[in-house]
Design a protein around this motif. Structure first.
Motif: not given
Length: 290
Positions: A3, A6-7, A9-11, A13-14, A16, A46, A94
């Motif tokens: 996982r 994905a974590m 990548s999400r961060l 984009g934000a 962070q 996170d 997730e």
């Protein structure tokens, strides 16, 4: 499937970095540690790095050593820890969950059985703090067979050869140690040389780099992100909060059990402080604030 990608990548984009708290499963009891883990998640963690109690935790400083002892005194076994993790996984499908486990545990169980048990509980990665990367091949192979990410430590001021080996062997993330010594907030982290180490690790196509050891305040998280790390791991500062509240939790448990108002109040006081700490540390990971 891990996982972690994905974590991260999400961060990214934000804008962070990741904040990952460490806590000992079973400290001060298995049930209380499950409430602690939920508080860390509620506070904005996170991902999680969870410890399994062991009798000779040579990589840990006094604070986390005492957490090992409290969990062992509470009777927490490896199987108990996996049951706690499995319940957390069911509630948070997730969330990346990593385990820090000393090498004797997989040796005693058998490598393939150990990693298979971890995978069945929903664990994404395993860090063996007393297994150097030069001795990692057998562990990494067993981890791969079970679908577990092996994580290895990049020591401070490591040679280019060692950093290259850590980069090649690590999956999920690389644990970059911010300073020499054992874990603990008694000695603060240092980002001196971190940018160069991160650059070297990334040149070898390493997994994202997390900074640990001595991370106890939001400004240290911000410094780690500014130096190029993808996130920060805080252990002893979290465990100190648990340690401060453990006597009240255990006293209430001994006096009247888990169903009494005194026990509930003691656990709620502890988890409220943990949520606040994680929230403040997480806020420091926002890159646009640096």
């Amino acid at each position: 499937m891990s996982r972690y990608p994905a974590m991260f990548s999400r961060l990214a984009g934000a804008e962070q970095g990741a904040f990952v708290p460490f806590v000992m499963v079973g400290d001060p009891t298995p049930a209380a540690s499950e409430a602690i883990i939920e508080a860390l998640i509620d506070g904005g963690a996170d991902a999680l790095e969870l410890g399994t109690p062991f009798s000779d935790p040579v990589a840990d400083g006094p604070t986390i050593q005492r957490a090992h002892l409290r969990a062992l005194h509470a009777g927490a076994s490896f199987a108990d820890c996996l049951r706690v993790v499995a319940r957390v996984r069911e509630r948070h499908p997730e969330l990346p969950i990593g385990m820090l486990i000393y090498g004797n545990v997989p040796f005693a169980i058998g490598l393939d059985a150990f990693y298979a048990d971890c995978a069945a509980a929903g664990i994404d990665s395993v860090l063996l703090p007393d297994v150097p990367v030069r001795e990692s091949e057998e562990f990494s192979a067993a981890a791969a067979r079970a679908g577990i990410d092996p994580v290895y430590i990049a020591p401070p001021s490591a040679s280019a050869q060692t950093l290259d080996a850590v980069a090649a062997a690590s999956r999920g993330y690389v644990y970059a140690v911010s300073r020499a010594g054992v874990t603990g907030t008694e000695r603060a982290s240092s980002t001196v040389g971190l940018a160069q180490s991160v650059a070297r690790l990334r040149a070898d196509a390493a997994a994202p780099v997390m900074l640990g050891f001595g991370i106890s305040a939001p400004e240290q998280v911000a410094e780690a992100i500014a130096a190029g790390a993808d996130g920060a791991i805080s252990g002893s500062a979290v465990v100190k909060i648990v340690e401060a509240h453990a006597p009240a939790v255990l006293a209430a448990l001994s006096d009247a059990g888990e169903d009494c108002a005194q026990y509930t109040a003691a656990v709620e006081a502890m988890t409220a402080e943990l949520r606040d700490f994680v929230s403040r540390m997480k806020a420091a990971t926002h890159r646009n604030r640096h």
